[in-house]
Scaffold this active site. Structure first.
Site, short mmCIF file in Angstrom:
data_model
loop_
_atom_site.label_atom_id
_atom_site.label_comp_id
_atom_site.label_asym_id
_atom_site.label_seq_id
_atom_site.Cartn_x
_atom_site.Cartn_y
_atom_site.Cartn_z
N GLU A 266 72.07 58.63 -47.23
CA GLU A 266 71.40 57.63 -46.38
C GLU A 266 70.45 56.81 -47.24
O GLU A 266 69.68 57.37 -48.02
CB GLU A 266 70.59 58.28 -45.25
N GLU A 320 70.34 50.75 -33.43
CA GLU A 320 70.42 51.75 -32.36
C GLU A 320 69.21 51.59 -31.42
O GLU A 320 68.13 52.13 -31.67
CB GLU A 320 70.45 53.16 -32.95
N LYS A 323 67.14 54.67 -30.02
CA LYS A 323 66.41 55.57 -30.90
C LYS A 323 64.95 55.65 -30.46
O LYS A 323 64.33 54.63 -30.15
CB LYS A 323 66.46 55.05 -32.34
N GLU A 329 62.66 52.18 -36.15
CA GLU A 329 63.70 53.19 -36.00
C GLU A 329 64.95 52.62 -35.33
O GLU A 329 66.05 53.14 -35.51
CB GLU A 329 63.18 54.38 -35.19
#
Length: 500
Positions: A266, A320, A323, A329
C-alpha cells in the site's frame, strides 16, 4: 512464454534475479467501502481500460474473482483479519479457505499472491501469536494443491513496526515483535516470498511537524546538497519512500536476513482532507502517485539496492465515501465510483499503463441525467462558436445514430475537448459534461482522440461564450473546475535536514 514476456515488457521493467524472477509492477488496491460500489464486471472493465495488470483485494470476494477470470489480470487475494483467528488455529480451516477462495478459481483467475491479514502486528497485536501458523497453514494447503510454486504467501505489515527509521542504516524492528518476526522471516525466506510493507510518506510527513519537507515526501527533485544523507553509509536519499524501504532492508539485516525482497502493498496520497490536513490536495496526490509510478517502473531501485525496483500497489482504485474517520480516509482513490478519474496522472514518460494519463485516452462525454435543454444549448455552442466540425452528426453520416441530444453532445464535447488539447476547463460545459476513460466510439462512429485536425483552434485561443450569444444558455461553458487545481505545479520548497 518469451512472446508473453516481450509483450509485458512494454508495461513492466524486469527486477533483478537476485530478488525476483518476475517483472516489477505497479498494481492497485481495490477497497469496497463505497455507497455505490460498481459491479465487479464494471470494476474489471475499468482495470482493462487502464491497462492495470495487478490488483490486490482485501478479501476473496467470489463475484470479483469470477469477473477477473480470463482477464489476464494478476490477483492478490486476502485472508481478512476477522478470519485470521480461525485460519491460524486450524489447518483444516486454512485448507478449506484455500479450496474455496483459490483452487476453485485458479487458473482462470490468475491468483498470484495470498495476503494473510493486514497490518496484524499493529492492528491486532493479540493475534500476533497465531499469524505464523496462519501463514504456514495457508502455504501447506497450496502445497497440497500443487500451487505453492505459482502462488506466494505473505502478510502486509505497517511501517510503524520499524523503529529509528532514519537514517535507514539504524533501523530495527520493535524488539517485542522479534519472537514473531524471526520465524516469519524464515518462512518468507524458505518459500521465496516477499516482505510486504505498507509505506505512507503522507503520514510520515504529517507526523514530522515540519521536519520532513513536502518535496522530500512527494518525490520532487532536490538539489544534491539538499538530499538527506545517511551518516553511517553516506547514501543519499531523495524521497521518503526509498528511505522507508531501505529501513525495512536494514531492519531485516539487523535480524540477519539479507535476501528477502520488499514488496510495497500500500502506498498513496489523499486528494482531499479536513481543515487540519492542508496537504491532502489534488495536486499533491497527483504529484505523489505520478512520481511513484515513474519511480517504480523506471527501475531506479533504492540507494541500498540500486536497480532493484520495488513492486508497489497504489492505495487505491476508488474513493471510499463510507470509510470512517477523517475526510482524507475517504479520498485516496484514483477514480470516483462512476469510473471518472479524480485527477489526471502525469505519466507522459511511463509507457501505456494507466489511461488516466494526459498522454493517453481520456474523453469528454455528456453527463448521465443532464438536462436535455442544457445539453442542446451546449451542443449548439460547440458546433457554432466552439468551431467543432460536427458534420459527422448529419443524417447519413457515421455519428448520426443514435439520434439523440446526449449522443450528439458527447461527440461535440469530446471533439472540442481534444481540439483544445484537453486543457483544464474544456470538458465542463456548465456542468453537463464529464471526463471519462470509457471510449464513446460505437460502430463506424470513431472517437479518435485526434479531432483537433478538423478544428481551427490548433494554434488559437478558446472562444469565449458570453450572455449575449443566443445559441447557448447559461452564459459560459468554459468554467474552471477541479482539474485546473491538479495541474498547478507547486514551487519547490527550500529545506535542510541536520542528521548529525
Amino acid at each position: 512464454m518469451e512472446n508473453n514476456r516481450a509483450l509485458l515488457f512494454l508495461l513492466f521493467l524486469a527486477v533483478s534475479a537476485v530478488f525476483a524472477d518476475e517483472d516489477v509492477f505497479i498494481g492497485v488496491n481495490i477497497g469496497t467501502e463505497l455507497s455505490d460500489m460498481p459491479h465487479p464486471t464494471q470494476v474489471v472493465a475499468l482495470l482493462k481500460a487502464q491497462q492495470i495488470r495487478h490488483v490486490r483485494l482485501f478479501n476473496a470476494d467470489r463475484g470479483m474473482l469470477l469477473a477477473l477470470a480470463n482477464s489476464g489480470i494478476k490477483v492478490a487475494v486476502s485472508v481478512p483479519n476477522e478470519q485470521l483467528l480461525a485460519v491460524g488455529q486450524s489447518n483444516a480451516t486454512a485448507a478449506n479457505w484455500v479450496a474455496q477462495n483459490v483452487v476453485s478459481h485458479y487458473p482462470a483467475t490468475n491468483i498470484t499472491t495470498i495476503c494473510v491479514g493486514s497490518e496484524v502486528l499493529s492492528a491486532l497485536p493479540n493475534a500476533a501469536s497465531i499469524l505464523n501458523n496462519a501463514l504456514k497453514f495457508i502455504h501447506s494447503a497450496l502445497v497440497a494443491s500443487n500451487l505453492d510454486r505459482q502462488i506466494k504467501v505473505s502478510t502486509p505489515l505497517a511501517s510503524s513496526i520499524i523503529l529509528d527509521s532514519f537514517p535507514p542504516s539504524q533501523a530495527f524492528f520493535n524488539h517485542t515483535l522479534k519472537p514473531v518476526l524471526v520465524p516469519m522471516l524464515k518462512f518468507l525466506q524458505s518459500t521465496g516470498s516477499y516482505f510486504m510493507l505498507n509505506v505512507y510518506p503522507y503520514y510520515d510527513y504529517m507526523l514530522s511537524n515540519g521536519v520532513i519537507p513536502l518535496d522530500y515526501a512527494l518525490f520532487r527533485p532536490l538539489a544534491a546538497n539538499k538530499e538527506a544523507v545517511d551518516s553511517n553509509t553516506l547514501l543519499h536519499y531523495t524521497n521518503v519512500f526509498d528511505a522507508m524501504v531501505d529501513a525495512a532492508y536494514f531492519a531485516m539485516l539487523d535480524l540477519n536476513f539479507t535476501n528477502i525482497p520488499v514488496m510495497v502493498t500500500e502506498s498513496g496520497w489523499p486528494s482531499q482532507g479536513d481543515s487540519d490536513e492542508p496537504d491532502a490536495t489534488l495536486d499533491n496526490a497527483n504529484t505523489y502517485n505520478s512520481n511513484l509510478i515513474k519511480h517504480v517502473l523506471n527501475k531506479t531501485g533504492t540507494p541500498k539496492h540500486p536497480g532493484i525496483a520495488v513492486s508497489t500497489y497504489i492505495y487505491e482504485l476508488y474513493n471510499e465515501d463510507n470509510k470512517p474517520g477523517h475526510l482524507s480516509e475517504k479520498n485516496w482513490g484514483l477514480f470516483n465510483a462512476n469510473g471518472t478519474p479524480v485527477y489526471i496522472l502525469r505519466l507522459t514518460e511511463s509507457g501505456s499503463m494507466f489511461a488516466n494519463d494526459t498522454s493517453n485516452q481520456t474523453y469528454c462525454a455528456a453527463k448521465d441525467g443532464a438536462d436535455s435543454k442544457m445539453l442542446q444549448a451546449a451542443l449548439d455552442w460547440a458546433c457554432g462558436p466552439g468551431k467543432v466540425d460536427c458534420s459527422a452528426l448529419l443524417q447519413g453520416e457515421p455519428c448520426y445514430e443514435p439520434d439523440n441530444v446526449a449522443a450528439h453532445a458527447t461527440y461535440a464535447f469530446d471533439a472540442y475537448y481534444h481540439m483544445m488539447g484537453r486543457a483544464p476547463g474544456t470538458c465542463d460545459f456548465n456542468g453537463v459534461a464529464t471526463i471519462t476513460t470509457t471510449n464513446p466510439s460505437h460502430g463506424s462512429c470513431v472517437f479518435s482522440g485526434s479531432l483537433g485536425r478538423n478544428g481551427t483552434f490548433l494554434n488559437g485561443t478558446a472562444p469565449a461564450m458570453d450572455s449575449t450569444t443566443s445559441s447557448a444558455s447559461p452564459a459560459r461553458y468554459l468554467n474552471n473546475n477541479a482539474y485546473s487545481t491538479m495541474l498547478t505545479i507547486l514551487g519547490i520548497l527550500v529545506w535542510s535536514m541536520n542528521l548529525l
